[in-house]
Design a protein around this motif. Structure first.
Motif, PDB file in Angstrom:
ATOM      1  N   VAL A 246      27.967 -26.434  43.619  1.00 12.68           N
ATOM      2  CA  VAL A 246      29.040 -26.089  44.559  1.00 12.68           C
ATOM      3  C   VAL A 246      29.479 -27.369  45.267  1.00 12.68           C
ATOM      4  O   VAL A 246      28.645 -28.111  45.794  1.00 12.68           O
ATOM      5  N   ASP A 247      30.779 -27.600  45.274  1.00 16.75           N
ATOM      6  CA  ASP A 247      31.347 -28.791  45.907  1.00 16.75           C
ATOM      7  C   ASP A 247      32.571 -28.362  46.726  1.00 16.75           C
ATOM      8  O   ASP A 247      33.705 -28.529  46.301  1.00 16.75           O
ATOM      9  N   LEU A 248      32.303 -27.785  47.891  1.00 17.37           N
ATOM     10  CA  LEU A 248      33.357 -27.215  48.723  1.00 17.37           C
ATOM     11  C   LEU A 248      33.332 -27.819  50.125  1.00 17.37           C
ATOM     12  O   LEU A 248      33.461 -27.121  51.132  1.00 17.37           O
ATOM     13  N   ASP A 249      33.165 -29.131  50.178  1.00 22.26           N
ATOM     14  CA  ASP A 249      33.039 -29.797  51.477  1.00 22.26           C
ATOM     15  C   ASP A 249      34.363 -30.305  52.021  1.00 22.26           C
ATOM     16  O   ASP A 249      34.389 -31.091  52.972  1.00 22.26           O
ATOM     17  N   GLY A 250      35.477 -29.859  51.458  1.00 17.42           N
ATOM     18  CA  GLY A 250      36.774 -30.300  51.931  1.00 17.42           C
ATOM     19  C   GLY A 250      36.952 -30.240  53.438  1.00 17.42           C
ATOM     20  O   GLY A 250      37.473 -31.182  54.054  1.00 17.42           O
ATOM     21  N   PRO A 251      36.507 -29.145  54.100  1.00 15.78           N
ATOM     22  CA  PRO A 251      36.675 -29.063  55.555  1.00 15.78           C
ATOM     23  C   PRO A 251      35.967 -30.170  56.328  1.00 15.78           C
ATOM     24  O   PRO A 251      36.384 -30.506  57.444  1.00 15.78           O
ATOM     25  N   LEU A 252      34.918 -30.743  55.746  1.00 20.25           N
ATOM     26  CA  LEU A 252      34.200 -31.820  56.440  1.00 20.25           C
ATOM     27  C   LEU A 252      34.975 -33.131  56.413  1.00 20.25           C
ATOM     28  O   LEU A 252      34.679 -34.043  57.188  1.00 20.25           O
ATOM     29  N   LEU A 253      35.968 -33.228  55.542  1.00 20.37           N
ATOM     30  CA  LEU A 253      36.721 -34.470  55.400  1.00 20.37           C
ATOM     31  C   LEU A 253      37.946 -34.531  56.308  1.00 20.37           C
ATOM     32  O   LEU A 253      38.500 -35.604  56.521  1.00 20.37           O
ATOM     33  N   ILE A 254      38.373 -33.376  56.843  1.00 22.73           N
ATOM     34  CA  ILE A 254      39.559 -33.374  57.696  1.00 22.73           C
ATOM     35  C   ILE A 254      39.150 -33.372  59.172  1.00 22.73           C
ATOM     36  O   ILE A 254      38.060 -32.943  59.537  1.00 22.73           O
ATOM     37  N   LYS A 255      40.051 -33.878  60.011  1.00 22.63           N
ATOM     38  CA  LYS A 255      39.724 -34.015  61.435  1.00 22.63           C
ATOM     39  C   LYS A 255      39.563 -32.678  62.132  1.00 22.63           C
ATOM     40  O   LYS A 255      38.639 -32.478  62.937  1.00 22.63           O
ATOM     41  N   THR A 256      40.474 -31.745  61.874  1.00 23.54           N
ATOM     42  CA  THR A 256      40.458 -30.470  62.582  1.00 23.54           C
ATOM     43  C   THR A 256      40.600 -29.335  61.574  1.00 23.54           C
ATOM     44  O   THR A 256      41.644 -29.178  60.935  1.00 23.54           O
ATOM     45  N   ASP A 257      39.556 -28.541  61.452  1.00 20.34           N
ATOM     46  CA  ASP A 257      39.549 -27.436  60.497  1.00 20.34           C
ATOM     47  C   ASP A 257      40.219 -26.203  61.116  1.00 20.34           C
ATOM     48  O   ASP A 257      40.517 -26.155  62.303  1.00 20.34           O
ATOM     49  N   ARG A 258      40.409 -25.181  60.286  1.00 20.33           N
ATOM     50  CA  ARG A 258      40.925 -23.907  60.768  1.00 20.33           C
ATOM     51  C   ARG A 258      39.943 -23.249  61.740  1.00 20.33           C
ATOM     52  O   ARG A 258      38.724 -23.452  61.642  1.00 20.33           O
ATOM     53  N   GLU A 259      40.475 -22.445  62.629  1.00 14.40           N
ATOM     54  CA  GLU A 259      39.615 -21.607  63.454  1.00 14.40           C
ATOM     55  C   GLU A 259      38.862 -20.655  62.538  1.00 14.40           C
ATOM     56  O   GLU A 259      39.393 -20.176  61.537  1.00 14.40           O
ATOM     57  N   ASN A 260      37.603 -20.401  62.840  1.00 16.62           N
ATOM     58  CA  ASN A 260      36.733 -19.531  62.042  1.00 16.62           C
ATOM     59  C   ASN A 260      36.431 -20.122  60.658  1.00 16.62           C
ATOM     60  O   ASN A 260      36.203 -19.391  59.696  1.00 16.62           O
ATOM     61  N   GLY A 261      36.435 -21.455  60.596  1.00 18.58           N
ATOM     62  CA  GLY A 261      36.156 -22.122  59.327  1.00 18.58           C
ATOM     63  C   GLY A 261      34.683 -22.084  58.959  1.00 18.58           C
ATOM     64  O   GLY A 261      33.833 -21.552  59.690  1.00 18.58           O
ATOM     65  N   PHE A 262      34.374 -22.678  57.803  1.00 14.47           N
ATOM     66  CA  PHE A 262      33.002 -22.662  57.290  1.00 14.47           C
ATOM     67  C   PHE A 262      32.082 -23.514  58.161  1.00 14.47           C
ATOM     68  O   PHE A 262      32.459 -24.600  58.622  1.00 14.47           O
ATOM     69  N   ALA A 263      30.879 -23.033  58.366  1.00 11.92           N
ATOM     70  CA  ALA A 263      29.834 -23.809  59.018  1.00 11.92           C
ATOM     71  C   ALA A 263      29.015 -24.492  57.932  1.00 11.92           C
ATOM     72  O   ALA A 263      28.434 -23.821  57.069  1.00 11.92           O
ATOM     73  N   ILE A 264      28.981 -25.821  57.951  1.00  7.33           N
ATOM     74  CA  ILE A 264      28.216 -26.597  56.970  1.00  7.33           C
ATOM     75  C   ILE A 264      27.318 -27.549  57.740  1.00  7.33           C
ATOM     76  O   ILE A 264      27.794 -28.397  58.501  1.00  7.33           O
TER      77      ILE A 264
END
Length: 339
Positions: free
Chosen positions: A299-317
């Motif tokens: 699994v390679d779904l770390d996109g949210p960790l690369l952006i400054k501000t994620d969506r509200e209720n986003g993934f916790a990694i």
């Protein structure tokens, strides 16, 4: 009234410059769609990708053409599904397909996982990505991750082994996926295969350019090989057999969750391992594909960790472990959202 579509561009700044073999970026340019039947509204996100001859403008134009026809459908979900399925695979169909799944979950009062008879999402290990830099900088970036279980390393064909030696030394307990993004030759691959295996590399992703992989048929690589740019939909599977051991399934390639699910099922039957991947986007872009994590080896779904501000209720990694999709983000009826 029919079904109404709103589509718009968003620029998501990244935490730092993200470099792969074919270029660098400082922001993710995404397309967001909302789809409503007049009562319920679903949404989705996609990432137009220049490698596949897409731009934000071209994707918005495709969506607009489809949106005009959907306005004539009165409560006909099957007709809407058929019209979206008729779009070419890619980012435009992806965002429309995922918005439709979200709408259906809300209108039918069932989660998307339930609609597809998938197991309840559970925490999973996701790779965390290092972009291309000097060996010293990549080693420092690996160390800063805190020794996660799985690290994905972007590498061109410059100093392949030297960079991996530095990264491995910085995070010796981690396993690694190396992603060449079509940047190597068959000679590069043969020269580094044994060394990479000794450095805890468990998968090499798309080492050779699309269509230039005949040399893989007679080569037994010490590290399993994964098709990424070479695999979009089920149509490529027969060609990939005998060349690759795994396929990287991304929604922006398949054209949404509908084809991604079918691709995963058929690929498994044919003996491929499954990898779930992403473009650089927010948690909204990751949400649909995360539902397939139970069938994936990687699994390679770390996109949210690369952006400054994620969506509200986003993934916790945290520490390389990705928690299940938050029902408040996507794919659940409001009755299942706990406030």
């Amino acid at each position: 009234m029919g079904f109404q579509v709103e589509a718009y561009q968003q620029a998501l700044p990244l935490k730092s410059v993200f470099r792969i073999a074919r270029g660098a970026k400082t922001q993710a340019d995404v397309v967001v769609v909302t789809l409503t039947d007049g009562v319920y509204t679903g949404w989705g996100e996609s990432v137009p990708y220049a490698r596949y001859q897409e731009s934000v403008q071209s994707v918005l134009e495709q969506i607009d053409q489809t949106a005009k026809s959907l306005a004539t459908f009165e409560g006909d979900l099957s007709g809407v599904r058929a019209r979206i399925n008729a779009m070419p695979s890619g980012a435009a169909r992806n965002v429309m397909d995922c918005a439709l799944w979200d709408l259906v979950a809300k209108s039918q009062q069932k989660s998307v996982a339930q609609l597809l008879s998938l197991s309840t999402p559970a925490p999973c290990v996701t790779a965390q990505t290092l972009s291309i830099d000097t060996p010293e900088a990549m080693a420092a970036a690996a160390k800063a991750l805190g020794h996660p279980p799985l690290i994905k390393v972007k590498l061109d064909n410059q100093d392949i082994v030297k960079k991996m030696q530095a990264i491995h030394l910085a995070s010796p307990e981690s396993q690694f996926i190396v992603d060449a993004n079509e940047g190597w030759s068959i000679d590069d691959l043969k020269a580094c295969g044994d060394n990479l295996k000794a450095l805890n590399v468990i998968l090499i992703e798309q080492p050779l350019p699309v269509g230039d992989d005949a040399g893989l048929i007679d080569y037994s690589c010490p590290v399993p090989l994964c098709a990424d740019e070479s695999c979009h939909t089920r149509e490529e599977l027969a060609y990939l057999k005998g060349r690759y051991d795994a396929v990287n399934i991304k929604l922006d390639k398949t054209g949404g969750l509908t084809e991604a699910y079918a691709l995963a099922q058929e690929a498994q039957v044919m003996g491929f391992e499954i990898m779930l991947g992403c473009m650089v986007g927010s948690s909204l872009a990751m949400a649909p594909i995360s539902l397939l994590s139970d069938c994936a080896k990687y699994v390679d779904l770390d996109g949210p960790l690369l952006i400054k501000t994620d969506r509200e209720n986003g993934f916790a990694i945290k520490d390389g472990v990705m928690q299940p999709l938050n029902p408040a983000l996507w794919g659940y009826p409001q009755s299942q959202v706990i406030l």
